[in-house]
Design a protein around this motif. Sequence first.
Motif, PDB file in Angstrom:
ATOM      1  N   LEU A 293       0.831  -1.203   0.000  1.00 11.64           N
ATOM      2  CA  LEU A 293       0.000   0.000   0.000  1.00 11.64           C
ATOM      3  C   LEU A 293       0.869   1.259   0.000  1.00 11.64           C
ATOM      4  O   LEU A 293       1.999   1.247   0.479  1.00 11.64           O
ATOM      5  CB  LEU A 293      -0.910   0.013   1.228  1.00 11.64           C
ATOM      6  CG  LEU A 293      -1.940  -1.119   1.322  1.00 11.64           C
ATOM      7  CD1 LEU A 293      -2.648  -1.066   2.672  1.00 11.64           C
ATOM      8  CD2 LEU A 293      -2.969  -1.035   0.188  1.00 11.64           C
ATOM      9  N   ALA A 294       0.319   2.346  -0.532  1.00  9.86           N
ATOM     10  CA  ALA A 294       1.033   3.623  -0.538  1.00  9.86           C
ATOM     11  C   ALA A 294       1.261   4.096   0.898  1.00  9.86           C
ATOM     12  O   ALA A 294       0.501   3.736   1.810  1.00  9.86           O
ATOM     13  CB  ALA A 294       0.228   4.661  -1.314  1.00  9.86           C
ATOM     14  N   PRO A 295       2.293   4.898   1.139  1.00  8.10           N
ATOM     15  CA  PRO A 295       2.598   5.379   2.497  1.00  8.10           C
ATOM     16  C   PRO A 295       1.390   6.033   3.171  1.00  8.10           C
ATOM     17  O   PRO A 295       0.674   6.819   2.559  1.00  8.10           O
ATOM     18  CB  PRO A 295       3.715   6.408   2.257  1.00  8.10           C
ATOM     19  CG  PRO A 295       4.372   5.956   0.987  1.00  8.10           C
ATOM     20  CD  PRO A 295       3.264   5.396   0.142  1.00  8.10           C
ATOM     21  N   GLY A 296       1.179   5.664   4.413  1.00  8.10           N
ATOM     22  CA  GLY A 296       0.104   6.265   5.204  1.00  8.10           C
ATOM     23  C   GLY A 296      -1.233   5.540   5.104  1.00  8.10           C
ATOM     24  O   GLY A 296      -2.105   5.728   5.966  1.00  8.10           O
ATOM     25  N   ARG A 297      -1.384   4.702   4.096  1.00 14.02           N
ATOM     26  CA  ARG A 297      -2.707   4.085   3.884  1.00 14.02           C
ATOM     27  C   ARG A 297      -2.957   2.899   4.806  1.00 14.02           C
ATOM     28  O   ARG A 297      -4.107   2.607   5.137  1.00 14.02           O
ATOM     29  CB  ARG A 297      -2.877   3.708   2.415  1.00 14.02           C
ATOM     30  CG  ARG A 297      -2.979   4.971   1.565  1.00 14.02           C
ATOM     31  CD  ARG A 297      -3.226   4.740   0.114  1.00 14.02           C
ATOM     32  NE  ARG A 297      -3.228   6.034  -0.580  1.00 14.02           N
ATOM     33  CZ  ARG A 297      -3.290   6.187  -1.882  1.00 14.02           C
ATOM     34  NH1 ARG A 297      -3.359   5.130  -2.674  1.00 14.02           N
ATOM     35  NH2 ARG A 297      -3.288   7.392  -2.422  1.00 14.02           N
ATOM     36  N   TRP A 298      -1.899   2.219   5.203  1.00 11.94           N
ATOM     37  CA  TRP A 298      -2.088   1.113   6.138  1.00 11.94           C
ATOM     38  C   TRP A 298      -2.653   1.615   7.463  1.00 11.94           C
ATOM     39  O   TRP A 298      -3.496   0.957   8.077  1.00 11.94           O
ATOM     40  CB  TRP A 298      -0.781   0.361   6.379  1.00 11.94           C
ATOM     41  CG  TRP A 298      -0.951  -0.713   7.418  1.00 11.94           C
ATOM     42  CD1 TRP A 298      -0.414  -0.755   8.660  1.00 11.94           C
ATOM     43  CD2 TRP A 298      -1.779  -1.866   7.300  1.00 11.94           C
ATOM     44  NE1 TRP A 298      -0.843  -1.877   9.347  1.00 11.94           N
ATOM     45  CE2 TRP A 298      -1.683  -2.573   8.531  1.00 11.94           C
ATOM     46  CE3 TRP A 298      -2.596  -2.383   6.287  1.00 11.94           C
ATOM     47  CZ2 TRP A 298      -2.370  -3.765   8.758  1.00 11.94           C
ATOM     48  CZ3 TRP A 298      -3.279  -3.572   6.520  1.00 11.94           C
ATOM     49  CH2 TRP A 298      -3.162  -4.247   7.741  1.00 11.94           C
ATOM     50  N   GLN A 299      -2.241   2.790   7.895  1.00  7.85           N
ATOM     51  CA  GLN A 299      -2.715   3.329   9.171  1.00  7.85           C
ATOM     52  C   GLN A 299      -4.221   3.578   9.128  1.00  7.85           C
ATOM     53  O   GLN A 299      -4.905   3.467  10.149  1.00  7.85           O
ATOM     54  CB  GLN A 299      -1.974   4.625   9.512  1.00  7.85           C
ATOM     55  CG  GLN A 299      -2.211   5.106  10.943  1.00  7.85           C
ATOM     56  CD  GLN A 299      -1.810   4.075  11.997  1.00  7.85           C
ATOM     57  OE1 GLN A 299      -0.741   3.476  11.913  1.00  7.85           O
ATOM     58  NE2 GLN A 299      -2.677   3.865  12.976  1.00  7.85           N
ATOM     59  N   ILE A 300      -4.751   3.900   7.954  1.00  8.25           N
ATOM     60  CA  ILE A 300      -6.205   4.092   7.808  1.00  8.25           C
ATOM     61  C   ILE A 300      -6.927   2.783   8.122  1.00  8.25           C
ATOM     62  O   ILE A 300      -7.953   2.765   8.809  1.00  8.25           O
ATOM     63  CB  ILE A 300      -6.555   4.561   6.378  1.00  8.25           C
ATOM     64  CG1 ILE A 300      -5.910   5.914   6.081  1.00  8.25           C
ATOM     65  CG2 ILE A 300      -8.072   4.646   6.191  1.00  8.25           C
ATOM     66  CD1 ILE A 300      -6.034   6.353   4.624  1.00  8.25           C
ATOM     67  N   VAL A 301      -6.377   1.679   7.620  1.00  6.49           N
ATOM     68  CA  VAL A 301      -6.959   0.356   7.883  1.00  6.49           C
ATOM     69  C   VAL A 301      -6.963   0.075   9.381  1.00  6.49           C
ATOM     70  O   VAL A 301      -7.983  -0.323   9.950  1.00  6.49           O
ATOM     71  CB  VAL A 301      -6.170  -0.752   7.133  1.00  6.49           C
ATOM     72  CG1 VAL A 301      -6.698  -2.135   7.517  1.00  6.49           C
ATOM     73  CG2 VAL A 301      -6.256  -0.549   5.627  1.00  6.49           C
ATOM     74  N   VAL A 302      -5.824   0.310  10.013  1.00  7.55           N
ATOM     75  CA  VAL A 302      -5.701   0.049  11.456  1.00  7.55           C
ATOM     76  C   VAL A 302      -6.682   0.911  12.239  1.00  7.55           C
ATOM     77  O   VAL A 302      -7.398   0.430  13.129  1.00  7.55           O
ATOM     78  CB  VAL A 302      -4.255   0.321  11.933  1.00  7.55           C
ATOM     79  CG1 VAL A 302      -4.152   0.175  13.455  1.00  7.55           C
ATOM     80  CG2 VAL A 302      -3.284  -0.636  11.242  1.00  7.55           C
ATOM     81  N   ASP A 303      -6.752   2.201  11.922  1.00  6.06           N
ATOM     82  CA  ASP A 303      -7.639   3.119  12.644  1.00  6.06           C
ATOM     83  C   ASP A 303      -9.105   2.748  12.459  1.00  6.06           C
ATOM     84  O   ASP A 303      -9.893   2.788  13.406  1.00  6.06           O
ATOM     85  CB  ASP A 303      -7.410   4.560  12.168  1.00  6.06           C
ATOM     86  CG  ASP A 303      -6.040   5.092  12.550  1.00  6.06           C
ATOM     87  OD1 ASP A 303      -5.397   4.482  13.427  1.00  6.06           O
ATOM     88  OD2 ASP A 303      -5.608   6.101  11.952  1.00  6.06           O
ATOM     89  N   ARG A 304      -9.472   2.398  11.228  1.00  8.42           N
ATOM     90  CA  ARG A 304     -10.882   2.128  10.919  1.00  8.42           C
ATOM     91  C   ARG A 304     -11.360   0.782  11.465  1.00  8.42           C
ATOM     92  O   ARG A 304     -12.541   0.628  11.792  1.00  8.42           O
ATOM     93  CB  ARG A 304     -11.097   2.163   9.411  1.00  8.42           C
ATOM     94  CG  ARG A 304     -10.962   3.553   8.804  1.00  8.42           C
ATOM     95  CD  ARG A 304     -12.289   4.061   8.372  1.00  8.42           C
ATOM     96  NE  ARG A 304     -12.224   5.422   7.853  1.00  8.42           N
ATOM     97  CZ  ARG A 304     -13.255   6.033   7.296  1.00  8.42           C
ATOM     98  NH1 ARG A 304     -14.409   5.401   7.157  1.00  8.42           N
ATOM     99  NH2 ARG A 304     -13.159   7.270   6.856  1.00  8.42           N
ATOM    100  N   LEU A 305     -10.468  -0.187  11.520  1.00  9.63           N
ATOM    101  CA  LEU A 305     -10.894  -1.543  11.876  1.00  9.63           C
ATOM    102  C   LEU A 305     -10.472  -1.961  13.276  1.00  9.63           C
ATOM    103  O   LEU A 305     -10.625  -3.124  13.649  1.00  9.63           O
ATOM    104  CB  LEU A 305     -10.354  -2.544  10.846  1.00  9.63           C
ATOM    105  CG  LEU A 305     -10.817  -2.324   9.397  1.00  9.63           C
ATOM    106  CD1 LEU A 305     -10.276  -3.424   8.488  1.00  9.63           C
ATOM    107  CD2 LEU A 305     -12.342  -2.283   9.301  1.00  9.63           C
ATOM    108  N   SER A 306      -9.961  -1.031  14.054  1.00 13.14           N
ATOM    109  CA  SER A 306      -9.517  -1.366  15.411  1.00 13.14           C
ATOM    110  C   SER A 306     -10.669  -1.864  16.281  1.00 13.14           C
ATOM    111  O   SER A 306     -10.465  -2.676  17.187  1.00 13.14           O
ATOM    112  CB  SER A 306      -8.859  -0.154  16.073  1.00 13.14           C
ATOM    113  OG  SER A 306      -9.776   0.938  16.138  1.00 13.14           O
ATOM    114  N   SER A 307     -11.888  -1.431  16.003  1.00 18.52           N
ATOM    115  CA  SER A 307     -13.031  -1.836  16.830  1.00 18.52           C
ATOM    116  C   SER A 307     -13.402  -3.307  16.624  1.00 18.52           C
ATOM    117  O   SER A 307     -14.195  -3.864  17.374  1.00 18.52           O
ATOM    118  CB  SER A 307     -14.249  -0.963  16.519  1.00 18.52           C
ATOM    119  OG  SER A 307     -14.620  -1.062  15.169  1.00 18.52           O
ATOM    120  N   PHE A 308     -12.852  -3.955  15.594  1.00 17.59           N
ATOM    121  CA  PHE A 308     -13.087  -5.387  15.404  1.00 17.59           C
ATOM    122  C   PHE A 308     -12.253  -6.224  16.376  1.00 17.59           C
ATOM    123  O   PHE A 308     -12.333  -7.460  16.379  1.00 17.59           O
ATOM    124  CB  PHE A 308     -12.752  -5.804  13.959  1.00 17.59           C
ATOM    125  CG  PHE A 308     -13.856  -5.517  12.985  1.00 17.59           C
ATOM    126  CD1 PHE A 308     -15.030  -6.252  12.990  1.00 17.59           C
ATOM    127  CD2 PHE A 308     -13.727  -4.508  12.043  1.00 17.59           C
ATOM    128  CE1 PHE A 308     -16.051  -6.000  12.089  1.00 17.59           C
ATOM    129  CE2 PHE A 308     -14.738  -4.239  11.131  1.00 17.59           C
ATOM    130  CZ  PHE A 308     -15.911  -4.995  11.158  1.00 17.59           C
TER     131      PHE A 308
END
Length: 266
Positions: free
Chosen positions: A83-98
Motif C-alpha cells: 500500500l502507498a505510504p500512510g494508507r495502512w494506518q487508515i486500515v488500522v484506525d478504521r478496523l480497530s473496533s473489530f
Amino acid sequence: PPAPVVTTTPVMFEVKKGDVVAGYLFGTMHTGVDAEKELNPIVFRKLDLAKVVVMEADVFNVDPFEIAKTAMYPPGKSVKKDLAPGRWQIVVDRLSSFMLPESSLAQMKPWFIGTMLVQKMLPEVEPIDSVLYKRAEKAGKKLVYVETVKEQLDMVEKSFDVKVLDDMLGDMKKTEAMTLDLADAYRKGDVEKLTKLTFDAEEMKKHPPMFDLLFFARNSKWVPKLVPLLDQGGVFVAVGAGHLLGDKGVPALLVKQGYSVERIKP
C-alpha cells in the motif's frame, strides 16, 4: 438516528413468458439495510408465493472459520507493504473496533479488508440475503444457487486486488460518500442513481476487470441456469441489486432470451 425509510419501489422485476408470469427478480443490498423494517412488504409476499427461491451462493451454511482462512495470506505475506505510504494506518484506525491485532489485519487479503471497511460505514444489521434465506428455508421452499461459495470467493479475490484497495484508501471520503449514497438510493428505489453509482464511470475506467468479474461475466453465467427454472414458473430470484441493472444486467439478458421483464412499482 433517523427512522428507517421503507422502500416504496424495490429493485424488483416481474418476468413473463408470453402472458404467463414465470417469476420475480429481486435485487438485494448485501449489507446495511434492515430487511424486516425497511423492505416493502411486497418483497416478502412474492417470496412467500414462490415454489423455488434462487440465491447467489449458499454462504449461510459455511463455517465462518473456513471463510476466514481463505481471507488470509500465508505467514510471511502481507498487504501492508504493497500500500502507498500512510494508507495502512487508515486500515488500522478504521478496523480497530473489530478487536483484531494489527498482525492479523496485515495478513488479510485486500477483498476482506475492503469488505470490513464498507461494513463499518453502514448500520450493523442482518443482511437482506440472510433474512430471505431463513424465511424461505422455514417455509420449506426449494433453494437453488447459481454459483458455489468457492466460485464466489475466487471471483471476489480476483476482482478486488491490492490496487483496488489502495485506491479505495486513497480517497476514503469519496468511498464513504458513495457507499452511503448507494444505500440511500437503494432505500428510495432510485434505480437511475443506483445504476450510476454502481457503475461509476471513473471507477470503471480505473478497474475494468473488476466490473467484468463482479457483474457482467457472472450475469452471463447465471442466465442459462435461470431459464429452465423460470420456464417451470413460481420462481423468486434474490441476488445483489447491481446484477439487475443496466444493459448487461440479468433482466436485459432475459429479454434477449424471449422473456418480457417489467419493474414492479407498488
